[in-house]
Design an enzyme around this catalytic site. Structure first.
Site, PDB file in Angstrom:
ATOM      1  N   SER A   9       0.834  -1.204   0.000  1.00 39.45           N
ATOM      2  CA  SER A   9       0.000   0.000   0.000  1.00 39.45           C
ATOM      3  C   SER A   9       0.862   1.245   0.000  1.00 39.45           C
ATOM      4  CB  SER A   9      -0.903   0.023   1.235  1.00 39.45           C
ATOM      5  OG  SER A   9      -1.546   1.284   1.347  1.00 39.45           O
ATOM      6  N   HIS A  34      -1.310  -1.360  -4.157  1.00 41.16           N
ATOM      7  CA  HIS A  34      -2.573  -0.969  -3.537  1.00 41.16           C
ATOM      8  C   HIS A  34      -2.610   0.543  -3.340  1.00 41.16           C
ATOM      9  CE1 HIS A  34      -6.205  -1.973  -1.238  1.00 41.16           C
ATOM     10  NE2 HIS A  34      -5.851  -1.029  -0.389  1.00 41.16           N
ATOM     11  N   ASP A  36      -4.899   3.553  -1.769  1.00 41.08           N
ATOM     12  CA  ASP A  36      -6.014   3.925  -0.899  1.00 41.08           C
ATOM     13  C   ASP A  36      -6.489   5.336  -1.218  1.00 41.08           C
ATOM     14  OD1 ASP A  36      -6.326   1.638   0.926  1.00 41.08           O
ATOM     15  OD2 ASP A  36      -4.289   2.119   1.550  1.00 41.08           O
ATOM     16  N   MET A  38      -9.037   8.206  -0.090  1.00 39.96           N
ATOM     17  CA  MET A  38      -9.854   8.610   1.060  1.00 39.96           C
ATOM     18  C   MET A  38     -10.348  10.041   0.876  1.00 39.96           C
ATOM     19  SD  MET A  38      -7.412   7.156   4.110  1.00 39.96           S
ATOM     20  CE  MET A  38      -6.593   5.563   3.972  1.00 39.96           C
ATOM     21  N   HIS A  67      -8.640   1.234  -4.018  1.00 36.38           N
ATOM     22  CA  HIS A  67      -9.614   1.050  -2.935  1.00 36.38           C
ATOM     23  C   HIS A  67     -10.264   2.393  -2.625  1.00 36.38           C
ATOM     24  CE1 HIS A  67     -10.142  -0.103   1.622  1.00 36.38           C
ATOM     25  NE2 HIS A  67     -11.296   0.067   1.001  1.00 36.38           N
ATOM     26  N   MET A  69     -12.373   4.630  -0.564  1.00 36.65           N
ATOM     27  CA  MET A  69     -13.006   4.886   0.735  1.00 36.65           C
ATOM     28  C   MET A  69     -13.693   6.248   0.633  1.00 36.65           C
ATOM     29  SD  MET A  69     -10.080   3.305   3.237  1.00 36.65           S
ATOM     30  CE  MET A  69      -8.750   3.296   2.027  1.00 36.65           C
ATOM     31  N   MET A 138     -11.427  -5.661   5.808  1.00 27.53           N
ATOM     32  CA  MET A 138     -10.573  -4.770   6.586  1.00 27.53           C
ATOM     33  C   MET A 138     -10.333  -5.371   7.971  1.00 27.53           C
ATOM     34  SD  MET A 138      -9.887  -2.292   4.532  1.00 27.53           S
ATOM     35  CE  MET A 138      -9.015  -1.276   5.743  1.00 27.53           C
ATOM     36  N   GLY A 143      -8.709   4.307   7.275  1.00 30.54           N
ATOM     37  CA  GLY A 143      -8.440   5.732   7.420  1.00 30.54           C
ATOM     38  C   GLY A 143      -6.978   6.050   7.640  1.00 30.54           C
ATOM     39  N   PHE A 144      -6.264   5.138   8.297  1.00 26.94           N
ATOM     40  CA  PHE A 144      -4.866   5.409   8.615  1.00 26.94           C
ATOM     41  C   PHE A 144      -4.044   4.124   8.520  1.00 26.94           C
ATOM     42  CE2 PHE A 144      -7.358   8.578  10.836  1.00 26.94           C
ATOM     43  CZ  PHE A 144      -6.707   9.757  10.503  1.00 26.94           C
ATOM     44  N   GLY A 145      -2.781   4.276   8.144  1.00 25.74           N
ATOM     45  CA  GLY A 145      -1.873   3.142   8.106  1.00 25.74           C
ATOM     46  C   GLY A 145      -1.251   2.888   9.465  1.00 25.74           C
ATOM     47  N   GLY A 146      -0.564   1.755   9.596  1.00 21.95           N
ATOM     48  CA  GLY A 146       0.196   1.464  10.801  1.00 21.95           C
ATOM     49  C   GLY A 146      -0.616   0.978  11.988  1.00 21.95           C
ATOM     50  N   ASP A 176      -6.666  -6.507   4.521  1.00 22.82           N
ATOM     51  CA  ASP A 176      -5.928  -5.250   4.624  1.00 22.82           C
ATOM     52  C   ASP A 176      -6.003  -4.729   6.049  1.00 22.82           C
ATOM     53  OD1 ASP A 176      -4.828  -2.731   4.392  1.00 22.82           O
ATOM     54  OD2 ASP A 176      -6.261  -1.996   2.911  1.00 22.82           O
ATOM     55  N   GLY A 177      -4.824  -4.545   6.660  1.00 26.12           N
ATOM     56  CA  GLY A 177      -4.783  -3.920   7.969  1.00 26.12           C
ATOM     57  C   GLY A 177      -3.949  -4.682   8.978  1.00 26.12           C
ATOM     58  N   GLY A 178      -2.792  -4.127   9.329  1.00 26.27           N
ATOM     59  CA  GLY A 178      -1.960  -4.734  10.356  1.00 26.27           C
ATOM     60  C   GLY A 178      -1.295  -6.028   9.943  1.00 26.27           C
ATOM     61  N   GLY A 198       1.279  -2.114   4.235  1.00 23.58           N
ATOM     62  CA  GLY A 198       1.838  -0.791   4.004  1.00 23.58           C
ATOM     63  C   GLY A 198       3.075  -0.541   4.839  1.00 23.58           C
TER      64      GLY A 198
END
Length: 216
Positions: A9, A34, A36, A38, A67, A69, A138, A143-146, A176-178, A198
């Site tokens: 990402s 990827h 994102d 937003m 993606h 959002m 998800m 909304g946010f990475g990390g 997607d996510g973590g 990401g």
């Protein structure tokens, strides 16, 4: 043969040196890129627009996994498709009917994806299963990475895989996510076929090693 696809990402890339980042990530050997998008309304953050996707299309041969959002994807699908998106994923939680969004995406002969937030049920997708190319689950709040992988979403990945196999559907299960070298094992074991990462990749000092560690 390992069927897991890796989609770094660019949300976590160094935006001031994005062209260099793209060259470096291509050498790492991922499958997709990827992107994102937003709008500051559907999620509490603002990112990129069609102009960046158009620039990315010129800068890389990697398929662009876009993606959206956005509260109003109907107003933007055509713009992102024309900019060069290879697939477009919308959220099941938006007000526009998913069949209408599907038809608009498919007009451009690209893949159609639907995403669900951590608290959303797969029932939101039930009337369009057969039309989905990608189901994006998800495992953080968008909304946010990390962010940290939400373990309570894992049963949803397994349920999606069950629905897919019992009905002979062909959609990819994207998570997607973590995602990192540990959490990817859980996602893949439950049926994930595409992994979005990401910070784990772009925060690494060796992109190639990070990508390889996700191919469980």
């Amino acid at each position: 043969m390992n069927m897991i696809k890796i989609a770094p990402s660019i949300l976590s890339a160094d935006i001031l040196h994005l062209e260099d980042e793209i060259r470096a990530i291509e050498k790492a050997g991922p499958d997709w890129l990827h992107v994102d998008i937003m709008d500051g309304h559907f999620v509490p953050n603002l990112t990129y627009g069609p102009k960046l996707v158009k620039a990315l299309k010129k800068a890389t041969k990697l398929p662009l996994d876009v993606h959206l959002m956005l509260d109003n994807p109907l107003s933007f699908i055509e713009k992102f498709a024309d900019a060069g998106a290879d697939n477009i994923t919308v959220h099941a939680e938006v007000s526009a009917p998913l069949p209408q969004l599907f038809e608009l995406v498919k007009k451009h002969d690209i893949m159609f994806g639907v995403s669900v937030k951590p608290d959303s049920s797969l029932e939101m997708v039930s009337d369009i299963w057969e039309n989905i190319d990608i189901l994006l689950i998800m495992t953080v709040y968008p909304g946010f990475g990390g962010q940290t992988f939400i373990e309570s979403v894992v049963p949803k990945i397994a349920e999606a895989a069950r629905i897919k196999h019992e009905n002979g559907f062909k959609f990819e299960i994207e998570v997607d996510g973590g995602l990192n070298a540990e959490t990817v094992k859980t996602a893949a074991a439950k049926g994930a076929t595409i992994i979005v990462a990401g910070e784990y990749i772009f925060g690494s000092d060796d992109y190639g090693r990070a990508v390889r560690s996700l191919r469980v």
